[in-house]
Write a protein that holds these residues in place. Structure first.
Motif, PDB file in Angstrom:
ATOM      1  N   TYR A 119       0.804  -1.234   0.000  1.00  0.00           N
ATOM      2  CA  TYR A 119       0.000   0.000   0.000  1.00  0.00           C
ATOM      3  C   TYR A 119       0.836   1.284   0.000  1.00  0.00           C
ATOM      4  N   LEU A 120       1.837   1.344   0.890  1.00  0.00           N
ATOM      5  CA  LEU A 120       2.580   2.602   1.013  1.00  0.00           C
ATOM      6  C   LEU A 120       3.402   2.897  -0.246  1.00  0.00           C
ATOM      7  N   ALA A 121       4.080   1.864  -0.760  1.00  0.00           N
ATOM      8  CA  ALA A 121       4.984   2.117  -1.899  1.00  0.00           C
ATOM      9  C   ALA A 121       4.224   2.696  -3.100  1.00  0.00           C
ATOM     10  N   PRO A 122       3.134   2.053  -3.565  1.00  0.00           N
ATOM     11  CA  PRO A 122       2.435   2.642  -4.720  1.00  0.00           C
ATOM     12  C   PRO A 122       1.805   4.003  -4.424  1.00  0.00           C
ATOM     13  N   LEU A 123       1.396   4.214  -3.154  1.00  0.00           N
ATOM     14  CA  LEU A 123       0.795   5.507  -2.790  1.00  0.00           C
ATOM     15  C   LEU A 123       1.846   6.611  -2.824  1.00  0.00           C
ATOM     16  N   ALA A 124       3.003   6.324  -2.222  1.00  0.00           N
ATOM     17  CA  ALA A 124       4.071   7.328  -2.187  1.00  0.00           C
ATOM     18  C   ALA A 124       4.557   7.660  -3.598  1.00  0.00           C
TER      19      ALA A 124
END
Ligand code: FAD
Length: 402
Positions: A119-124
């Motif tokens: 979740y965090l990687a694609p969002l960032a």
């Protein structure tokens, strides 16, 4: 105690790059679409804007360095976000718009390594958007989060979630949801909430109508969202079960301050537009800007801008020290939300008819900043909390002295 408000060299360079990028590239696009991001192309437009921000070296100032960001702390974010907020489309361009920016912050602090990868990687990186689903129609959670009615009950292999949310920013087109649901206790209980992560395509998530709010600058609108027998695995729990309200504070304190940073930029733009107008426009034998009552509005705007920045600086300092900064963020949020609206309102007044027309950005700035007095805690709730802390401390002092 020496106070040093100068910025580290690399932060100042990022502030300068952001200022140029926003004014040269983003403001003209906002003007062309009257600040309506859906009319500008919604997600397709977001992707193009974010590529331009990457090319300009200003993308994701807040995200951890290992996720492609600049890794700025709260104090260093403040001047960069303020420059981004100078255009209503600026925060989207830099990937620091609500709710994604707050969600990046929370996931970086609470998610486990697998959740960070998913979740965090694609969002960032700006590959997806996200939504934070907390508020519910009556009698559910609003100003009072403990009224939470959405329920998650244990099911084979995970949890089954049922409930209705509304005003969920970015829900239409979001890649995933962070869902606040009750896992123990009853509505009205102060604990018993858990946060869950769920990809948007999961059966049981349905995005309903957009609530037709005043503002137009946030991609994906503010929507109703229905969770209907949504089945999520155990690995969907963000952090620990029953600690959701605690985690909400990890998100909300900094998120309140980043809203202040962005809207302060918008207020500054309004003020700049008005000052340029009254320095040029003549009436009654002088420039409007030389008339006493206009001078009062100019000065009051300057005072509100400076005071907002000072309160923000204090709150960010506490947050960067790892403190909860509950009181400092309440004070800064309440003052800023009201001051920013006053600044934009005075700016409209100084510009006369043009102020409420589409020829200047002031009318659109006004519609964007008004809701800030409601979300992230209405002013009344923050005042109530500040007063409770203050009177509570006085009562304790009295007890101790007896
Ligand atoms: C543009 C926008 C975007 C939003 N985005 C999101 C989102 O992404 N995710 C999400 O979960 N929610 C979101 N919200 C919802 C927002 O968090 C709520 O609107 C807010 O928490 C207030 O809740 P409510 O609207 O239910 O107001 P209510 O709880 O019904 O309160 C109404 C009013 O009562 C007064 N009041 C409440 N409590 C007190 C008190 N203790 N003392 C005195 N007066 C009081 C205040 O004036 C308040 O404005 C968004 C809202 C807006 C407008």
């Amino acid at each position: 105690m020496a106070i040093d408000l100068s910025l580290p060299g690399e932060v100042q360079a990022l502030v300068d790059r952001t200022r140029s990028f926003i004014r040269d590239h983003v403001v003209p696009l906002e003007d062309a679409h009257d600040g309506d991001i859906a009319a500008a192309g919604g997600d397709k437009f977001r992707v193009e804007l974010q590529q331009a921000a990457r090319d300009a070296g200003v993308f994701a100032p807040h995200a951890p360095v290992e996720y492609g960001g600049h890794g700025l702390g709260m104090s260093d974010r403040a001047p960069v976000f303020e420059e981004a907020g100078y255009s209503l489309f600026g925060p989207t361009a830099l990937n620091i718009a609500a709710p994604d920016e707050g969600n990046v912050h929370m996931l970086a602090h609470i998610a486990n390594p697998e959740q960070k990868a998913q979740y965090l990687a694609p969002l960032a990186h700006g590959d997806v958007r996200s939504a934070f689903a907390m508020t519910e129609p009556a009698p559910g959670a609003g100003s009072d989060p403990s009224a939470l009615t959405t329920r998650a009950v244990r099911a084979e292999g995970g949890w089954r979630i049922n409930g209705v949310k509304y005003f969920i920013t970015g829900a239409d087109g979001a890649g995933f949801f962070i869902i606040m649901a009750r896992t123990s206790g009853e509505p009205g209980d102060r604990g018993g909430a858990t946060m869950f992560l769920a990809p948007a395509g999961t059966p049981g998530i349905r995005v309903g109508r957009h609530l037709d709010t005043l503002d137009r600058s946030m991609v994906g609108g503010h929507c109703e969202v229905f969770f209907e027998d949504l089945l999520v695995p155990e690995s969907a729990v963000l952090g620990e079960v029953d600690r959701g309200f605690e985690y909400a504070q990890v998100r909300l304190g900094p998120a309140r301050m980043t809203h202040v940073m962005r809207w302060l930029g918008a207020a500054r733009r309004g003020h700049d537009v008005a000052v340029a107008q009254v320095a040029r426009r003549e009436g009654f034998g002088s420039k409007l800007g030389d008339l006493g009552m206009i001078q009062k509005m100019v000065a009051d705007n300057e005072i509100d801008i400076a005071a907002t920045r000072a309160l923000l600086t204090r709150a960010c300092w506490e947050l960067d020290r790892g403190e909860s900064a509950a009181n400092a963020t309440s004070i800064a949020k309440t003052y800023a939300a009201e001051a920013i609206f006053r600044i934009v309102d005075r700016s409209m007044q100084m510009c006369g008819g043009l102020g409420v027309s589409g020829d200047l950005p002031l009318a659109r700035l006004s519609r964007e900043v008004r809701p800030f007095r409601i979300y992230d805690g209405p002013s009344e709730v923050h005042r109530w909390a500040i007063a409770k802390r203050t009177v509570g401390a006085a009562k304790r002092a009295l007890r101790d002295s007896e």
